[in-house]
Design a protein around this motif. Sequence first.
Motif, PDB file in Angstrom:
ATOM      1  N   ARG A 101      66.788  15.547  46.586  1.00  8.95           N
ATOM      2  CA  ARG A 101      68.033  14.892  46.150  1.00  8.95           C
ATOM      3  C   ARG A 101      69.177  15.193  47.110  1.00  8.95           C
ATOM      4  O   ARG A 101      69.961  14.314  47.463  1.00  8.95           O
ATOM      5  N   SER A 102      69.256  16.446  47.538  1.00 10.21           N
ATOM      6  CA  SER A 102      70.340  16.820  48.455  1.00 10.21           C
ATOM      7  C   SER A 102      70.196  16.101  49.791  1.00 10.21           C
ATOM      8  O   SER A 102      71.167  15.554  50.325  1.00 10.21           O
ATOM      9  N   ALA A 103      68.965  16.082  50.344  1.00 10.68           N
ATOM     10  CA  ALA A 103      68.743  15.413  51.629  1.00 10.68           C
ATOM     11  C   ALA A 103      68.948  13.904  51.500  1.00 10.68           C
ATOM     12  O   ALA A 103      69.463  13.259  52.421  1.00 10.68           O
ATOM     13  N   PHE A 104      68.555  13.341  50.336  1.00 10.68           N
ATOM     14  CA  PHE A 104      68.733  11.900  50.116  1.00 10.68           C
ATOM     15  C   PHE A 104      70.221  11.553  50.102  1.00 10.68           C
ATOM     16  O   PHE A 104      70.660  10.580  50.727  1.00 10.68           O
ATOM     17  N   ARG A 105      71.019  12.354  49.359  1.00  3.41           N
ATOM     18  CA  ARG A 105      72.463  12.091  49.315  1.00  3.41           C
ATOM     19  C   ARG A 105      73.091  12.245  50.701  1.00  3.41           C
ATOM     20  O   ARG A 105      73.952  11.454  51.097  1.00  3.41           O
ATOM     21  N   GLU A 106      72.653  13.254  51.418  1.00  2.00           N
ATOM     22  CA  GLU A 106      73.208  13.463  52.757  1.00  2.00           C
ATOM     23  C   GLU A 106      72.871  12.291  53.677  1.00  2.00           C
ATOM     24  O   GLU A 106      73.722  11.808  54.433  1.00  2.00           O
ATOM     25  N   LEU A 107      71.621  11.800  53.603  1.00  2.00           N
ATOM     26  CA  LEU A 107      71.234  10.659  54.422  1.00  2.00           C
ATOM     27  C   LEU A 107      72.024   9.410  54.033  1.00  2.00           C
ATOM     28  O   LEU A 107      72.466   8.645  54.890  1.00  2.00           O
ATOM     29  N   ALA A 108      72.221   9.225  52.719  1.00  2.00           N
ATOM     30  CA  ALA A 108      72.984   8.063  52.257  1.00  2.00           C
ATOM     31  C   ALA A 108      74.437   8.140  52.731  1.00  2.00           C
ATOM     32  O   ALA A 108      75.022   7.131  53.151  1.00  2.00           O
ATOM     33  N   ASP A 109      75.017   9.334  52.696  1.00  2.00           N
ATOM     34  CA  ASP A 109      76.409   9.484  53.151  1.00  2.00           C
ATOM     35  C   ASP A 109      76.524   9.203  54.648  1.00  2.00           C
ATOM     36  O   ASP A 109      77.470   8.538  55.096  1.00  2.00           O
ATOM     37  N   VAL A 110      75.569   9.698  55.402  1.00  2.00           N
ATOM     38  CA  VAL A 110      75.598   9.449  56.847  1.00  2.00           C
ATOM     39  C   VAL A 110      75.427   7.956  57.127  1.00  2.00           C
ATOM     40  O   VAL A 110      76.115   7.380  57.989  1.00  2.00           O
ATOM     41  N   GLN A 111      74.526   7.321  56.378  1.00  2.00           N
ATOM     42  CA  GLN A 111      74.286   5.897  56.589  1.00  2.00           C
ATOM     43  C   GLN A 111      75.527   5.076  56.245  1.00  2.00           C
ATOM     44  O   GLN A 111      75.904   4.160  56.984  1.00  2.00           O
ATOM     45  N   ARG A 112      76.178   5.419  55.144  1.00  2.00           N
ATOM     46  CA  ARG A 112      77.388   4.671  54.757  1.00  2.00           C
ATOM     47  C   ARG A 112      78.504   4.898  55.779  1.00  2.00           C
ATOM     48  O   ARG A 112      79.247   3.971  56.114  1.00  2.00           O
ATOM     49  N   ALA A 113      78.621   6.133  56.285  1.00  2.00           N
ATOM     50  CA  ALA A 113      79.638   6.406  57.304  1.00  2.00           C
ATOM     51  C   ALA A 113      79.381   5.565  58.557  1.00  2.00           C
ATOM     52  O   ALA A 113      80.326   5.040  59.168  1.00  2.00           O
ATOM     53  N   ASP A 114      78.096   5.415  58.934  1.00  2.00           N
ATOM     54  CA  ASP A 114      77.769   4.574  60.089  1.00  2.00           C
ATOM     55  C   ASP A 114      78.136   3.120  59.830  1.00  2.00           C
ATOM     56  O   ASP A 114      78.649   2.428  60.729  1.00  2.00           O
ATOM     57  N   LEU A 115      77.900   2.634  58.596  1.00  2.00           N
ATOM     58  CA  LEU A 115      78.235   1.251  58.273  1.00  2.00           C
ATOM     59  C   LEU A 115      79.740   1.027  58.267  1.00  2.00           C
ATOM     60  O   LEU A 115      80.227  -0.007  58.740  1.00  2.00           O
ATOM     61  N   VAL A 116      80.488   1.988  57.731  1.00  2.00           N
ATOM     62  CA  VAL A 116      81.956   1.866  57.728  1.00  2.00           C
ATOM     63  C   VAL A 116      82.479   1.830  59.155  1.00  2.00           C
ATOM     64  O   VAL A 116      83.374   1.039  59.492  1.00  2.00           O
ATOM     65  N   LEU A 117      81.926   2.680  60.000  1.00  2.00           N
ATOM     66  CA  LEU A 117      82.338   2.689  61.401  1.00  2.00           C
ATOM     67  C   LEU A 117      81.997   1.362  62.080  1.00  2.00           C
ATOM     68  O   LEU A 117      82.797   0.824  62.860  1.00  2.00           O
ATOM     69  N   ALA A 118      80.816   0.833  61.786  1.00  2.00           N
ATOM     70  CA  ALA A 118      80.433  -0.458  62.365  1.00  2.00           C
ATOM     71  C   ALA A 118      81.360  -1.569  61.871  1.00  2.00           C
ATOM     72  O   ALA A 118      81.745  -2.459  62.647  1.00  2.00           O
ATOM     73  N   ARG A 119      81.722  -1.521  60.573  1.00  2.00           N
ATOM     74  CA  ARG A 119      82.631  -2.543  60.043  1.00  2.00           C
ATOM     75  C   ARG A 119      83.993  -2.469  60.720  1.00  2.00           C
ATOM     76  O   ARG A 119      84.587  -3.491  61.070  1.00  2.00           O
ATOM     77  N   GLN A 120      84.487  -1.273  60.930  1.00  2.00           N
ATOM     78  CA  GLN A 120      85.779  -1.120  61.601  1.00  2.00           C
ATOM     79  C   GLN A 120      85.709  -1.638  63.045  1.00  2.00           C
ATOM     80  O   GLN A 120      86.649  -2.266  63.531  1.00  2.00           O
ATOM     81  N   SER A 121      84.597  -1.353  63.726  1.00  2.00           N
ATOM     82  CA  SER A 121      84.450  -1.831  65.099  1.00  2.00           C
ATOM     83  C   SER A 121      84.420  -3.359  65.143  1.00  2.00           C
ATOM     84  O   SER A 121      85.059  -3.979  66.016  1.00  2.00           O
ATOM     85  N   LEU A 122      83.673  -3.972  64.215  1.00  2.00           N
ATOM     86  CA  LEU A 122      83.624  -5.437  64.168  1.00  2.00           C
ATOM     87  C   LEU A 122      85.007  -6.018  63.900  1.00  2.00           C
ATOM     88  O   LEU A 122      85.449  -6.954  64.570  1.00  2.00           O
ATOM     89  N   GLY A 123      85.696  -5.448  62.912  1.00  2.00           N
ATOM     90  CA  GLY A 123      87.022  -5.964  62.571  1.00  2.00           C
ATOM     91  C   GLY A 123      88.000  -5.819  63.713  1.00  2.00           C
ATOM     92  O   GLY A 123      88.795  -6.726  63.994  1.00  2.00           O
TER      93      GLY A 123
END
Length: 600
Positions: A27-49
Amino acid sequence: MRQFQFVIAIALAALLAGFMTWQMVYRSAFRELADVQRADLVLARQSLGSEIERFRNLPRVLRHDERLRALVDDPRASGRAALVNTFLATIRDQTNADELFLLDDTGLTIAASNHDTPLTFVGQNYRFRPYFRDAMETGRGQFYAVGATTGRPGYFLSSRIDGESETGVIVVKVDMTTFAASWHDNAPGTALMDRDGVVFLSGDPDWQYRPFTALSGEARGRIEASRKYTGIELQSAKPLYSPDLGREALEKGRVVAGDTMLSLLPVGENGWTLIGRAQLAPVTRSALTGAVLAGAAALLLAGILVIMRQRQSILRMKLDRNAELEAKVADRTAELAQEIEERKRTEEELRDAQESLVQSAKLAALGRMSAAIVHEVSQPLAAMDMTLATAGVHTKSGDTTRTASALDHARETVRRMQRMVKHLKTFARRDAGQLSDVDIQSCIEGAIALAEPRRRAVDAEIEIGARAEDIFVRAGPVRLEQVFLNVLINAFDAVDGRTERRVTVNTETGDDTVTIRIADTGVGIASDDLARIAEPFFSTKETGEGLGLGLSISTSIIEDFGGTLRIESEPEKGTAVLIRLPATPAARTGAPAETEAVPA
């Protein structure tokens, strides 16, 4: 039975600990992976915008340029199109836009930044593109599509230009393929999907231009009408996931598909969606590792508890036996103390006995030479008596010259006897046992001098071969001389009565050793006796001629000096004794001398 139950309990505890740890770590590793993945998506969205916003106002500014408005009013006016073409190319180069082009109210391109290239937009009609229709209707438009002319994908931003009499549209094309290249290098699981469900940008080339789920008929119609993906066959492209999974992902924003975790993030007003894809294998491995470690820790803890219990039992047993052991130790200590005292006394007695044996061997050697010594002394005494009588006669006759000559001869005889007695006194005294640097050649010559009476008695010849001048060894001088004397006397005894009576002494030096070889032409030693020749009290001589200690003591003395004594013999051909000793550094300066012989 109790032991079996205890083992079962330990195994169940280890399994429970491993399972609970697996759950927590997963559960801990899953949450950590999900947080990292969402951070990457937010960064990608900001770059696109950011990239889109950088060019968003460019068409709005260009719509007010008089050169563009004049060309829209009269596209056939001489020189206006060339002027606008050059102007658009300059703006493209300065802003790093992909291309800029101007459309009239029918969608026909009347000027473009790529006017001078084979794939120029000039003359092409793009009224079918939504960015043209939206700009004509609302004043601005935006749309992502694969270029109908160049085949290169891009994001198109448009603004309407109102001239004096006519209307046109200015379009800026933004190159977005750089995002796919960046994702490929840094985040290959990142992709961008349009509102119809088609992935048009992806870090993974296998995802490019594939529907996320099966396309609906309405979506296919929109795509075909806008020619959004010109030249790309979407009909044969296999969907990435099933429709049910797609709906679940869109509703929840995150879903697990097999061993993959998918995260979705909406992007702006275009209806785009960023997709993040990550493998769950590292999460599973981390959880499995944690479970194994937890189980091992539980087993280790159980093992420690078992060991502690065993140690407590052993400690109780030790305490019970402690008193008994202490009593036994006290008794044994007293016995050992008594044994130590007895051993010390025995060692002292052995040392005294050994010294007595050495001294006895010396005296025995002197005894064996006594007759020769008496002969050596009596002859000079008789000669001196005659010399003194002669001196008396010459004195009475007044012949002082002959008297002085006779007295000098008598004095030389006395000095010869003194040297003999001095060697005997030195040899007969006890060695203090201390080691010093000894001149090996001096010891050999001293032993030869002591053995001289015996040599004369047997009428033997001694040959002194290679010498060892200025060669030193670490030894006791008296004991070393005793060894040489014992070997020489044995050699003279061996040649007694032989036709050829010769004893040879040679000294050879190596890098770190000196070897003395004393050989005779005697009767030799039988092979059966050779193996026992160095044993104490063993002798090949007739009874009464020796104690059988000479070679035994000599071997011990040489070994005390760090050397070796070896005997080589062949019956009826003679015997050779090789004494090898470690030489001091002074040995390197030694040089062999020529062979000389002392006649019988």
